[in-house]
Write a protein that holds these residues in place. Sequence first.
Motif, PDB file in Angstrom:
ATOM      1  N   GLU A   4     -28.107  -7.182  21.150  1.00  0.00           N
ATOM      2  CA  GLU A   4     -27.180  -7.664  20.117  1.00  0.00           C
ATOM      3  C   GLU A   4     -26.244  -8.755  20.632  1.00  0.00           C
ATOM      4  OE1 GLU A   4     -27.310  -6.907  16.831  1.00  0.00           O
ATOM      5  OE2 GLU A   4     -29.174  -5.974  17.476  1.00  0.00           O
ATOM      6  N   VAL A   5     -26.762  -9.605  21.493  1.00  0.00           N
ATOM      7  CA  VAL A   5     -25.999 -10.770  21.946  1.00  0.00           C
ATOM      8  C   VAL A   5     -26.938 -11.973  22.009  1.00  0.00           C
ATOM      9  CG1 VAL A   5     -24.272  -9.518  23.297  1.00  0.00           C
ATOM     10  CG2 VAL A   5     -26.405 -10.228  24.385  1.00  0.00           C
ATOM     11  N   GLU A   6     -26.364 -13.142  21.824  1.00  0.00           N
ATOM     12  CA  GLU A   6     -27.102 -14.383  22.028  1.00  0.00           C
ATOM     13  C   GLU A   6     -26.598 -15.008  23.321  1.00  0.00           C
ATOM     14  OE1 GLU A   6     -26.480 -16.775  18.569  1.00  0.00           O
ATOM     15  OE2 GLU A   6     -27.905 -15.629  17.359  1.00  0.00           O
ATOM     16  N   MET A   7     -27.519 -15.402  24.180  1.00  0.00           N
ATOM     17  CA  MET A   7     -27.158 -15.989  25.466  1.00  0.00           C
ATOM     18  C   MET A   7     -27.056 -17.501  25.294  1.00  0.00           C
ATOM     19  SD  MET A   7     -26.758 -13.352  27.349  1.00  0.00           S
ATOM     20  CE  MET A   7     -26.801 -13.893  29.069  1.00  0.00           C
ATOM     21  N   VAL A   8     -25.842 -17.961  25.044  1.00  0.00           N
ATOM     22  CA  VAL A   8     -25.586 -19.393  24.874  1.00  0.00           C
ATOM     23  C   VAL A   8     -25.289 -19.997  26.243  1.00  0.00           C
ATOM     24  CG1 VAL A   8     -24.152 -21.134  23.742  1.00  0.00           C
ATOM     25  CG2 VAL A   8     -24.616 -18.943  22.589  1.00  0.00           C
ATOM     26  N   ILE A   9     -25.946 -21.085  26.581  1.00  0.00           N
ATOM     27  CA  ILE A   9     -25.704 -21.744  27.865  1.00  0.00           C
ATOM     28  C   ILE A   9     -25.417 -23.221  27.616  1.00  0.00           C
ATOM     29  CG2 ILE A   9     -28.213 -22.018  28.259  1.00  0.00           C
ATOM     30  CD1 ILE A   9     -27.538 -21.772  31.317  1.00  0.00           C
ATOM     31  N   ARG A  10     -24.417 -23.733  28.339  1.00  0.00           N
ATOM     32  CA  ARG A  10     -23.925 -25.092  28.104  1.00  0.00           C
ATOM     33  C   ARG A  10     -23.893 -25.873  29.407  1.00  0.00           C
ATOM     34  NH1 ARG A  10     -21.435 -24.795  23.093  1.00  0.00           N
ATOM     35  NH2 ARG A  10     -20.980 -22.669  22.390  1.00  0.00           N
ATOM     36  N   GLY A  11     -24.470 -27.068  29.376  1.00  0.00           N
ATOM     37  CA  GLY A  11     -24.404 -27.958  30.525  1.00  0.00           C
ATOM     38  C   GLY A  11     -23.391 -29.068  30.328  1.00  0.00           C
ATOM     39  N   TYR A  12     -22.943 -29.236  29.068  1.00  0.00           N
ATOM     40  CA  TYR A  12     -22.018 -30.311  28.704  1.00  0.00           C
ATOM     41  C   TYR A  12     -20.980 -29.766  27.731  1.00  0.00           C
ATOM     42  CZ  TYR A  12     -25.430 -33.482  30.806  1.00  0.00           C
ATOM     43  OH  TYR A  12     -26.265 -34.109  31.694  1.00  0.00           O
ATOM     44  N   LEU A  13     -19.834 -30.423  27.654  1.00  0.00           N
ATOM     45  CA  LEU A  13     -18.763 -29.987  26.768  1.00  0.00           C
ATOM     46  C   LEU A  13     -18.954 -30.642  25.402  1.00  0.00           C
ATOM     47  CD1 LEU A  13     -16.158 -28.291  26.667  1.00  0.00           C
ATOM     48  CD2 LEU A  13     -14.898 -30.394  27.209  1.00  0.00           C
ATOM     49  N   ALA A  14     -19.645 -29.943  24.520  1.00  0.00           N
ATOM     50  CA  ALA A  14     -19.988 -30.512  23.212  1.00  0.00           C
ATOM     51  C   ALA A  14     -19.914 -29.430  22.135  1.00  0.00           C
ATOM     52  CB  ALA A  14     -21.402 -31.103  23.260  1.00  0.00           C
ATOM     53  N   GLY A  15     -19.915 -29.870  20.883  1.00  0.00           N
ATOM     54  CA  GLY A  15     -19.978 -28.943  19.759  1.00  0.00           C
ATOM     55  C   GLY A  15     -18.833 -27.946  19.733  1.00  0.00           C
ATOM     56  N   HIS A  16     -19.172 -26.674  19.570  1.00  0.00           N
ATOM     57  CA  HIS A  16     -18.175 -25.603  19.476  1.00  0.00           C
ATOM     58  C   HIS A  16     -17.287 -25.558  20.716  1.00  0.00           C
ATOM     59  CE1 HIS A  16     -16.385 -21.665  18.878  1.00  0.00           C
ATOM     60  NE2 HIS A  16     -16.904 -21.250  20.012  1.00  0.00           N
ATOM     61  N   THR A  56     -20.993 -27.165  36.425  1.00  0.00           N
ATOM     62  CA  THR A  56     -22.217 -26.370  36.528  1.00  0.00           C
ATOM     63  C   THR A  56     -22.452 -25.717  35.168  1.00  0.00           C
ATOM     64  OG1 THR A  56     -23.344 -24.624  37.793  1.00  0.00           O
ATOM     65  CG2 THR A  56     -21.022 -24.281  37.297  1.00  0.00           C
ATOM     66  N   PRO A  57     -23.698 -25.457  34.772  1.00  0.00           N
ATOM     67  CA  PRO A  57     -23.933 -24.811  33.479  1.00  0.00           C
ATOM     68  C   PRO A  57     -23.205 -23.473  33.379  1.00  0.00           C
ATOM     69  CG  PRO A  57     -25.983 -25.688  34.338  1.00  0.00           C
ATOM     70  CD  PRO A  57     -24.973 -25.804  35.443  1.00  0.00           C
ATOM     71  N   ILE A  58     -22.677 -23.189  32.194  1.00  0.00           N
ATOM     72  CA  ILE A  58     -21.954 -21.934  31.980  1.00  0.00           C
ATOM     73  C   ILE A  58     -22.598 -21.149  30.838  1.00  0.00           C
ATOM     74  CG2 ILE A  58     -19.779 -22.873  32.846  1.00  0.00           C
ATOM     75  CD1 ILE A  58     -18.849 -23.126  29.907  1.00  0.00           C
ATOM     76  N   ILE A  59     -22.552 -19.833  30.935  1.00  0.00           N
ATOM     77  CA  ILE A  59     -23.060 -18.956  29.884  1.00  0.00           C
ATOM     78  C   ILE A  59     -21.877 -18.482  29.049  1.00  0.00           C
ATOM     79  CG2 ILE A  59     -24.168 -16.744  29.384  1.00  0.00           C
ATOM     80  CD1 ILE A  59     -25.895 -17.138  31.868  1.00  0.00           C
ATOM     81  N   THR A  60     -21.950 -18.734  27.740  1.00  0.00           N
ATOM     82  CA  THR A  60     -20.885 -18.338  26.810  1.00  0.00           C
ATOM     83  C   THR A  60     -21.515 -17.521  25.682  1.00  0.00           C
ATOM     84  OG1 THR A  60     -21.117 -20.418  25.567  1.00  0.00           O
ATOM     85  CG2 THR A  60     -19.521 -20.380  27.366  1.00  0.00           C
ATOM     86  N   GLY A  75     -22.211 -13.402   8.029  1.00  0.00           N
ATOM     87  CA  GLY A  75     -20.979 -14.041   8.473  1.00  0.00           C
ATOM     88  C   GLY A  75     -21.146 -14.750   9.804  1.00  0.00           C
ATOM     89  N   HIS A  76     -20.029 -14.903  10.506  1.00  0.00           N
ATOM     90  CA  HIS A  76     -19.995 -15.729  11.699  1.00  0.00           C
ATOM     91  C   HIS A  76     -20.292 -14.932  12.971  1.00  0.00           C
ATOM     92  CE1 HIS A  76     -18.313 -19.302   9.693  1.00  0.00           C
ATOM     93  NE2 HIS A  76     -17.655 -18.441   8.949  1.00  0.00           N
ATOM     94  N   ASP A  77     -21.099 -15.542  13.857  1.00  0.00           N
ATOM     95  CA  ASP A  77     -21.223 -15.012  15.206  1.00  0.00           C
ATOM     96  C   ASP A  77     -19.876 -15.200  15.894  1.00  0.00           C
ATOM     97  OD1 ASP A  77     -23.883 -14.596  14.617  1.00  0.00           O
ATOM     98  OD2 ASP A  77     -24.596 -16.371  15.670  1.00  0.00           O
ATOM     99  N   GLU A  78     -19.571 -14.327  16.853  1.00  0.00           N
ATOM    100  CA  GLU A  78     -18.285 -14.396  17.539  1.00  0.00           C
ATOM    101  C   GLU A  78     -18.483 -14.558  19.033  1.00  0.00           C
ATOM    102  OE1 GLU A  78     -15.398 -14.443  16.064  1.00  0.00           O
ATOM    103  OE2 GLU A  78     -15.992 -13.915  14.000  1.00  0.00           O
ATOM    104  N   ASP A  79     -17.648 -15.397  19.652  1.00  0.00           N
ATOM    105  CA  ASP A  79     -17.663 -15.523  21.106  1.00  0.00           C
ATOM    106  C   ASP A  79     -17.318 -14.182  21.736  1.00  0.00           C
ATOM    107  OD1 ASP A  79     -18.188 -18.221  20.892  1.00  0.00           O
ATOM    108  OD2 ASP A  79     -16.120 -18.858  21.255  1.00  0.00           O
ATOM    109  N   ILE A  80     -17.933 -13.901  22.873  1.00  0.00           N
ATOM    110  CA  ILE A  80     -17.655 -12.652  23.588  1.00  0.00           C
ATOM    111  C   ILE A  80     -17.884 -12.907  25.073  1.00  0.00           C
ATOM    112  CG2 ILE A  80     -20.024 -11.756  23.341  1.00  0.00           C
ATOM    113  CD1 ILE A  80     -18.761  -8.946  22.946  1.00  0.00           C
ATOM    114  N   SER A  81     -17.152 -12.224  25.906  1.00  0.00           N
ATOM    115  CA  SER A  81     -17.277 -12.434  27.348  1.00  0.00           C
ATOM    116  C   SER A  81     -18.240 -11.418  27.963  1.00  0.00           C
ATOM    117  CB  SER A  81     -15.914 -12.294  28.035  1.00  0.00           C
ATOM    118  OG  SER A  81     -15.463 -10.945  27.985  1.00  0.00           O
ATOM    119  N   ARG A  82     -18.694 -11.720  29.162  1.00  0.00           N
ATOM    120  CA  ARG A  82     -19.544 -10.801  29.917  1.00  0.00           C
ATOM    121  C   ARG A  82     -18.843  -9.452  30.060  1.00  0.00           C
ATOM    122  NH1 ARG A  82     -21.190  -8.733  34.991  1.00  0.00           N
ATOM    123  NH2 ARG A  82     -23.324  -9.356  35.571  1.00  0.00           N
TER     124      ARG A  82
END
Length: 311
Positions: free
Chosen positions: A95-107, A136-140, A148-155
Amino acid sequence: MNAIKSTNFSFENATGVYHGKVRDVYFFENKIAIVATDRISAFDVVLDRAIPYKGQVLNQIAEKFLKLTADVVPNWLENAPSPNVHIGKKCDAFEVEMVIRGYLAGHAWREYKAGKRMLCGVALPEGLKENDKLPTPIITPSTKAKEGHDEDISREEILAQGIVSEEDYTKLEEYTYALFQKGTEFADEQGLILVDTKYEFGKYDGEIYLIDEVHTPDSSRYFYKEGYAERQAADEPQKQLSKEFVRQWLIENNFQGKEGQVQPIMSDEFVNSVSERYIELYEKITGEKFEKTSYDNRDEEIFKSISTQLG
């Protein structure tokens, strides 16, 4: 305009159906059949107009990358009997989506611009501007909202709430970094930068599998590599291939999926431009010519492609 807005099939052996934001999922005993419709969502809202060929684009890009990454992590896909259909293992999704970011964009950029320097428990350095490459790439991660909306959550929150075990989550992180590296390398070969993306995982017979789509324009953001540095130096917008231009159009028309906001009307001209952008990304990221599948008798063809294999 021809487009697949939704499907409502009745299969003799089906045990259920789920209509997601973009995909219609038909459940069988230990298999699922996913139909990639032409629906488009933004800000976790399904927009009123469907985009011709979008489902075919997503399905065929996902198929390509599921095959390309099968040596990194096993995935759920077993067959693609139609341009809009995938059939494979019915996994129990995390029940989580593994979002990974290499650049500071979008959300991530919108949060950073608002003054936040901590995203999903990950500290961001000062002095960054939109579309800068991260150290370095980060996982958010985010939660997977059925509505409704997905919500940010920490490890830390994921583990504390018992959403995923620490053993499994460590594996998800490992797979996420490896998949992003593979996607980055392939994008680079095509003259693109894989900016950010998301992966979803599930379990089947106790083993972790990659599920859903991979490296598509719905789940990923791409910049053109040529001219990236020059545009950053000049504080110019990056040339990109993603859904972000749809989000920006909605923002400009006072819609971000918030309560009380009304969807702006998408003209035929705008819908066609979105379709063309999806096809452009397909050809750019795969290096292959996109072959449009006729919409004549498409429902019948999709139904037969699933019922022939699953009943």
